[in-house]
Design a protein around this motif. Structure first.
Motif, PDB file in Angstrom:
ATOM      1  N   LYS A   1      65.181 -20.355 -19.066  1.00 18.69           N
ATOM      2  CA  LYS A   1      66.053 -19.277 -19.281  1.00 18.69           C
ATOM      3  C   LYS A   1      65.778 -17.688 -19.482  1.00 18.69           C
ATOM      4  O   LYS A   1      64.673 -17.967 -19.754  1.00 18.69           O
ATOM      5  CB  LYS A   1      66.617 -19.494 -20.993  1.00 18.69           C
ATOM      6  N   PHE A   2      66.198 -16.886 -18.685  1.00 20.49           N
ATOM      7  CA  PHE A   2      65.964 -15.266 -18.940  1.00 20.49           C
ATOM      8  C   PHE A   2      66.888 -14.737 -18.995  1.00 20.49           C
ATOM      9  O   PHE A   2      67.934 -14.240 -18.727  1.00 20.49           O
ATOM     10  CB  PHE A   2      65.593 -15.149 -17.237  1.00 20.49           C
ATOM     11  N   VAL A   3      66.134 -14.109 -20.308  1.00 18.61           N
ATOM     12  CA  VAL A   3      67.331 -12.943 -21.274  1.00 18.61           C
ATOM     13  C   VAL A   3      66.490 -11.979 -20.297  1.00 18.61           C
ATOM     14  O   VAL A   3      65.607 -11.119 -20.670  1.00 18.61           O
ATOM     15  CB  VAL A   3      67.061 -12.773 -22.724  1.00 18.61           C
ATOM     16  N   ALA A   4      67.692 -11.145 -20.156  1.00 16.09           N
ATOM     17  CA  ALA A   4      67.423  -9.406 -19.279  1.00 16.09           C
ATOM     18  C   ALA A   4      67.117  -8.694 -20.631  1.00 16.09           C
ATOM     19  O   ALA A   4      67.533  -8.685 -21.897  1.00 16.09           O
ATOM     20  CB  ALA A   4      68.278  -9.202 -18.246  1.00 16.09           C
ATOM     21  N   PRO A   5      66.027  -8.142 -20.712  1.00 14.79           N
ATOM     22  CA  PRO A   5      65.485  -7.953 -18.995  1.00 14.79           C
ATOM     23  C   PRO A   5      64.123  -7.931 -19.014  1.00 14.79           C
ATOM     24  O   PRO A   5      63.162  -7.484 -17.652  1.00 14.79           O
ATOM     25  CB  PRO A   5      65.261  -5.600 -18.725  1.00 14.79           C
ATOM     26  N   LYS A   6      63.609  -7.725 -19.811  1.00  9.73           N
ATOM     27  CA  LYS A   6      61.926  -8.415 -20.127  1.00  9.73           C
ATOM     28  C   LYS A   6      61.854  -9.601 -19.716  1.00  9.73           C
ATOM     29  O   LYS A   6      62.221 -11.101 -20.300  1.00  9.73           O
ATOM     30  CB  LYS A   6      61.390  -7.538 -21.317  1.00  9.73           C
ATOM     31  N   ILE A   7      60.344 -11.025 -19.467  1.00  9.79           N
ATOM     32  CA  ILE A   7      59.890 -11.447 -19.136  1.00  9.79           C
ATOM     33  C   ILE A   7      59.069 -11.209 -18.678  1.00  9.79           C
ATOM     34  O   ILE A   7      58.415 -10.685 -18.014  1.00  9.79           O
ATOM     35  CB  ILE A   7      60.880 -11.976 -17.462  1.00  9.79           C
ATOM     36  N   SER A   8      57.541 -11.956 -18.679  1.00 11.31           N
ATOM     37  CA  SER A   8      56.492 -12.067 -18.612  1.00 11.31           C
ATOM     38  C   SER A   8      55.729 -12.608 -17.561  1.00 11.31           C
ATOM     39  O   SER A   8      56.678 -12.923 -16.675  1.00 11.31           O
ATOM     40  CB  SER A   8      56.009 -13.191 -19.623  1.00 11.31           C
ATOM     41  N   ASP A   9      55.236 -11.992 -16.202  1.00 10.15           N
ATOM     42  CA  ASP A   9      55.306 -12.811 -15.480  1.00 10.15           C
ATOM     43  C   ASP A   9      55.277 -14.343 -15.160  1.00 10.15           C
ATOM     44  O   ASP A   9      55.483 -14.281 -14.573  1.00 10.15           O
ATOM     45  CB  ASP A   9      53.556 -11.983 -15.022  1.00 10.15           C
ATOM     46  N   ARG A  10      54.294 -14.874 -16.434  1.00 12.17           N
ATOM     47  CA  ARG A  10      54.179 -16.147 -16.103  1.00 12.17           C
ATOM     48  C   ARG A  10      55.264 -16.861 -16.029  1.00 12.17           C
ATOM     49  O   ARG A  10      56.148 -17.676 -15.449  1.00 12.17           O
ATOM     50  CB  ARG A  10      53.449 -16.678 -17.479  1.00 12.17           C
TER      51      ARG A  10
END
Lengths: 274, 251
Positions: free
Chosen positions: B64-73
Motif C-alpha cells: 500500500k502506498f499513501v501519497a505523497p511520501k514513499i521510501s525508495d525501498r
C-alpha cells in the motif's frame, strides 16, 4: 664546428628518456581514474542540485577552469606542506613534511584539474541519456544505483568517450609540467640529459617523438574502444520484409478464418504460444 | 487486486485528476479510453510510481502506498508487482533482444544468467521473435520492438501488466502484430491483471472485461464493453465515441 643537428642522437636519446616513462604513465592513469571518479561525483551532485554541495562543486569547477594548471601545481606544491604543518601544530602530530614524495603534489593537482573538466563532460553525457531507458529500468524495479550502473553510465560512456579520450591525451602531454614540482618524468629526464651534453634540440625532438607516438597509440586504442562500445549503432538495420511479416501474422491470427492464401494451419492447432 | 482511493495528481498546480477511485480485481482486463491529455497515461505511471501522486492511496495486493511520501525501498517493492509496456518501447538500445529481456531478471530478480536466459528465450519465442534474438533494437521494426517490450515485461512475471498506448507509435500495418500478441497474453494468462490504454477501440472492446472512460479531471464512467459501446450513460462518453467513429470513417 659541431654538427647543427645530430640526427642519430635523436634516436639514441629515446631509450634514455623512456626510463622515466613509468612516472609519466603513473601520473596520467592515476589522475585520469581519480578525475573520473570525482568528476562523476561532481556531475551527480550538480544534476541532483544537492544543497551546499552543489554550490561548493560549482565554485571548485569554476576555480579550476579559471586558473592555469601550472599555478595549480604550484599551489599544490606549497599548500600540502602548509596543511601538514597545520595538522602537526593543532593535533600535536609529527608528520615529516620533507618525507612527502613530490609525486603526491603533482597527483593531487592533476587529479583535481581533471575532475573539474571531466565533471562537465560527464554531466553533459549523463543528461543526454534517453529518459525512456531510465524509466524502463525503474519500472523493472531497479534501484537508483542499478539504474546508474546498468543504464545511465553505459549510455553516457558512449557519448563521453570522445571528449574523455581527448582529455586523456591532453593530460598525458600536460604531465610534462610535473618537473616544476621536482618530479622526474620524461620531460625532466630530458632536461637532465640535455644539461649533460648540451644537445637541447635533439633531446626535445626525441621527447616530441615519444609524446607523438604515445598519442597515436592512445588514439588507436580509443578508436577500438569506441568501435566496441558502439557496436549496437553500427549494426545494420534488418527489418523483416513485409511478406515475412504477413506470413508470421497469418500464422498467428488470420489463418483460421480469413486468410485464403495462408499455407500454415499451425496457428489454428496451437494458438497458445504465450 | 488494485484499490485506488481518492487519488490526486497535479503538474505545476494544474490538476490532472482529482479524488479518483477505482478498484480492479485480479485477472481483470481493464481498457482505459478517453481523449488525449485526459490523464490516462499519468494514472498508469502513478500505478508504477514513475509519477508520484500528490494525495490518495494505491493498494496493490499487500503493498500500500499513501501519497505523497514513499521510501525508495518501498517504491521498488511496489514496482515489482507491476510491469509496464511503453508507448515508445523504451528498449535498452545497447542490448540485444535477449539482453533486454534478461536484464531485469538478472539485475532485479538476481537470477543466474542461465536461468534468466531460459525464461527470456521462452518469452521471446512466445512473441515470435526467436529469429531476432541477437538483434539490437535499431535492427527491429516498430512492431518487433514493442513485442520485445511485451516479452521483457512478461518475463518479470508481474501480477499486473500496464500497457500505455502500445500501438500509438506504430505504423498502421505494424499495429496488428502487437495487438495479436497482447490478445494472446490476455487469453492465456488468466491470473494476470491487465490495464491497457489504447485508441484502438475495436480492439479494446474485444479484449477488455471492463472499460473505463477517462476525461480531464478523472473517470467519466465505467462498465462492460457492451454497456459503454452500445448504451453509454454519460454525454461525454457519447461525444467521445461519436467523434472517434467519425475519425475512423474519415480515415
Amino acid at each position: 664546428m659541431p654538427k647543427l643537428i645530430d640526427f642519430p642522437l635523436i634516436f639514441t636519446n629515446i631509450p634514455r628518456l623512456l626510463k622515466a616513462l613509468p612516472v609519466t604513465l603513473e601520473i596520467t592513469f592515476f589522475a585520469m581514474i581519480f578525475g573520473l571518479i570525482l568528476g562523476l561525483l561532481l556531475a551527480v551532485i550538480k544534476i541532483n542540485k544537492i544543497p551546499v554541495l552543489s554550490q561548493v562543486s560549482a565554485v571548485f569547477v569554476s576555480f579550476i577552469r579559471g586558473t592555469p594548471l601550472l599555478v595549480q601545481l604550484y599551489i599544490s606544491y606549497y599548500a600540502v606542506p602548509i596543511l601538514l604543518k597545520y595538522i602537526n601544530y593543532y593535533n600535536h602530530t609529527n608528520f615529516n613534511v620533507n618525507a612527502v614524495p613530490a609525486l603526491l603534489f603533482v597527483l593531487i593537482a592533476f587529479s583535481l584539474n581533471e575532475a573539474a573538466y571531466n565533471s562537465e563532460n560527464i554531466r553533459a553525457a549523463l543528461l543526454s541519456v534517453d529518459r525512456g531507458e531510465i524509466e524502463a529500468a525503474q519500472s523493472l524495479g531497479m534501484t537508483k544505483w542499478q539504474v546508474l550502473k546498468r543504464v545511465t553510465i553505459p549510455n553516457a560512456t558512449v557519448v563521453a568517450l570522445p571528449t574523455l579520450g581527448n582529455a586523456f591525451i591532453g593530460l598525458m602531454k600536460n604531465t610534462s609540467l610535473a618537473f616544476v614540482a621536482s618530479v622526474v618524468d620524461m620531460t625532466a629526464q630530458g632536461q637532465i640529459l640535455a644539461g649533460s651534453n648540451y644537445r637541447y634540440f635533439e633531446v626535445y625532438l626525441s621527447l616530441a617523438i615519444i609524446y607523438w607516438i604515445m598519442t597515436i597509440i592512445t588514439e588507436q586504442i580509443l578508436k577500438l574502444l569506441e568501435k566496441r562500445l558502439t557496436i549496437f549503432q553500427k549494426a545494420t538495420q534488418v527489418v523483416a520484409p513485409a511478406s515475412t511479416r504477413r506470413f508470421w501474422f497469418s500464422q498467428r491470427l488470420e489463418a483460421p478464418v480469413h486468410d485464403q492464401h495462408s499455407t500454415s494451419h499451425e496457428a489454428v492447432q496451437s494458438p497458445n504460444r504465450i | 487486486m488494485i484499490n485506488i482511493q481518492h487519488l490526486t495528481k497535479q503538474f505545476n498546480h494544474q490538476t490532472v485528476f482529482e479524488d479518483l477511485n477505482l478498484q480492479i480485481d485480479t485477472g481483470e482486463v481493464v481498457g482505459i479510453i478517453g481523449p488525449s491529455g485526459a490523464g490516462k497515461s499519468t494514472l498508469l505511471r502513478c500505478l508504477n510510481l514513475l509519477e508520484t501522486p500528490d494525495a490518495g492511496s494505491i493498494q496493490i495486493n499487500d503493498q500500500k502506498f499513501v501519497a505523497p511520501k514513499i521510501s525508495d525501498r518501498d517504491k521498488i517493492k511496489f514496482r515489482q508487482e507491476t510491469s509496464m509496456v511503453f508507448q515508445q518501447f523504451n528498449l535498452f538500445r545497447q542490448k540485444t533482444v535477449l539482453g533486454n529481456v534478461t536484464e531485469g531478471l538478472i539485475t532485479v530478480q538476481k537470477r543466474s544468467k542461465a536461468e534468466a536466459e531460459t525464461i527470456a528465450r521462452a518469452q521471446i519465442e512466445a512473441v515470435g521473435l526467436t529469429d531476432r534474438i541477437d538483434y539490437y533494437p535499431q535492427q527491429l521494426s516498430g512492431g518487433q520492438k514493442q513485442r520485445v517490450g511485451i516479452a521483457r515485461s512478461l518475463a518479470m512475471q508481474p501480477n499486473i501488466l500496464l500497457l500505455d498506448e502500445p500501438t500509438s507509435a506504430l505504423d498502421t500495418e505494424l499495429v496488428d502484430e502487437v495487438l495479436t500478441t497482447i490478445q494472446q497474453v490476455v487469453e492465456t494468462q488468466k491470473n494476470l491483471t491487465v490495464i491497457i490504454i489504447s485508441h484502438e477501440l475495436s480492439f479494446i472492446r474485444d479484449v477488455a472485461t471492463r472499460i473505463v472512460v477517462f476525461d480531464v479531471g478523472g473517470i467519466v464512467e465505467q462498465g462492460t464493453p457492451t454497456e459503454i459501446f452500445t448504451t453509454p450513460k454519460k454525454e461525454r462518453t457519447k461525444q467521445f465515441l461519436q467523434r472517434y467513429q467519425r475519425q475512423a470513417l474519415t480515415s
